[in-house]
Design an enzyme around this catalytic site. Structure first.
Site, mmCIF file in Angstrom:
data_model
loop_
_atom_site.group_PDB
_atom_site.id
_atom_site.type_symbol
_atom_site.label_atom_id
_atom_site.label_comp_id
_atom_site.label_asym_id
_atom_site.label_seq_id
_atom_site.Cartn_x
_atom_site.Cartn_y
_atom_site.Cartn_z
ATOM 1 C CE LYS A 1 0.861 1.205 4.363
ATOM 2 N NZ LYS A 1 1.587 2.444 4.679
ATOM 3 C CE1 TYR B 1 -1.703 -0.823 7.488
ATOM 4 C CE2 TYR B 1 -0.318 1.097 7.866
ATOM 5 C CZ TYR B 1 -0.457 -0.219 7.462
ATOM 6 O OH TYR B 1 0.643 -0.926 7.035
#
Length: 379
Positions: free
Chosen positions: A138, A224
């Site tokens: 990511k 996140y």
């Protein structure tokens, strides 16, 4: 306080707590049957920075369905070190120039791209064109357009694509999803998610170089927080408004330091997230019509921890999240199990990231988001 553990799971089921987290812990060999003779997948790590060095490579020593087969590095001195430490043959060692030769190596099935964000699209696409399955760290890219390009090339090449979203494979996150799905604490009304750390040591690091990172805290820890808000409600947001704060412009010269954002969801739930490279935060909190639960810590490498409004402690034995994640992807490839973190999830998150940056640029304007139901949710 009681503890939510596998040992007392059957008793807690009567309270409405489901079994997905428990079942995820059962050794897969118990259920594999005729598939037990299938080979392990060989994984090549592209980029040998700290995450590969201290998390992924050690985890690959314990995985059941995949192993460390090769490396790709732009630092020649690392080649011998890694070869000696992990027994990697010279023919499975590549650099960024000869990387495309990996197409001719049958020992490598999966390429895991662990490079600065601006290089994710290039090497994910090159890996797919070489006929290798792809795991992309990511964020998926530095734009939605890059995400689309990766997804399209993987589909054209007939290879599997997964995101390096380790939390979807670990039991605390699975328990959160179960709480939300089963309405254990009623309908979700509010979620908050914080993901941040304080950066002080190196203003020259690639994460603070916008050409390499594509952004700052939001592109790093913020993913996140966005993810927590989504699986904490079980929904994709329908709008977002955001604000940016800078207190150390001499250190964060090009990238965002601190961002807060507010989400609205189709059910009427609302959410707040915060992310920063200037303070420490690691938590998620979900409030429903009949109670609440909290994870704190919620997004580090573990062990995680949680509590609920009915007095339970959420606790599971700690395992490497990276080990669980890579084995989950290997099972997706080998046995066609659901992909817990597909490329569409990475694209969805980048759509939200771009909307947050747009809101900030427009003075905190509320930006509408329009997702198909379930878009970006993994298996």
């Amino acid at each position: 306080m009681k503890s939510l553990t596998r040992r007392n799971f059957n008793t807690l089921t009567a309270k409405g707590i489901g079994g997905a987290a428990l079942l995820s812990s059962v050794p897969f060999a118990c259920a594999m049957g005729a598939n037990q003779d299938k080979k392990k997948l060989g994984i090549a790590l592209v980029g040998l920075g700290s995450y590969s060095t201290y998390q992924l490579a050690p985890a690959l020593q314990d995985t059941q369905h995949c192993y460390l087969a090769g490396i790709v590095t732009g630092t020649p001195e690392k080649e011998k070190v890694w070869a000696n430490k992990y027994g990697i043959p010279e023919k499975n060692i590549y650099n960024y120039q000869n990387f495309d030769d990996i197409a001719n190596n049958p020992e490598i099935d999966v390429v895991y791209v662990v490079l600065p964000n601006s290089m994710h699209a290039e090497f994910s696409i090159r890996a797919a064109k070489a006929g290798k399955h792809v795991i992309c760290e990511k964020p998926m890219g530095i734009s939605v357009a890059e995400c689309d390009a990766i997804i399209n090339v993987c589909k054209e090449a007939g290879v599997k694509l997964g995101m390096g979203y380790r939390l979807h494979s670990e039991p605390y996150t699975q328990q959160v999803k179960e709480f939300v799905r089963e309405k254990t604490f009623g309908d979700v009304l509010f979620v908050s998610a914080d993901a941040a750390y304080r950066s002080t040591g190196n203003p020259e690091q690639w994460r603070l170089d916008k050409k390499l990172s594509g952004g700052g805290a939001l592109m790093n820890m913020g993913v996140y927080a966005v993810q927590s808000a989504i699986y904490g409600t079980g929904e994709n947001p329908i709008s977002v408004a955001a604000q940016e704060f800078s207190t150390r412009p001499e250190y964060f010269k090009e990238t965002d330091e601190t961002i807060t954002a507010q989400f609205k969801f189709p059910s009427g739930a609302v959410g707040n997230i915060s992310t920063s490279h200037n303070f420490n935060a690691n938590a998620m909190y979900v409030s429903g019509t009949s109670g609440w639960f909290r994870l704190q810590p919620a997004n580090n490498y573990g062990p995680l921890s949680g509590v609920t409004s009915n007095g339970d402690v959420i606790k599971f034995p700690h395992e490497s999240q990276q080990k669980l994640q890579m084995d989950d992807f290997a099972r997706h490839v080998l046995f066609d199990e659901p992909n817990k973190a597909p490329g569409e999830m990475g694209k969805r998150d980048m759509i939200i990231v771009e909307a947050i940056y747009k809101s900030i640029a427009n003075g905190g304007e509320t930006i509408s988001l329009d997702f198909e139901p379930g878009f970006g949710f993994g298996g």
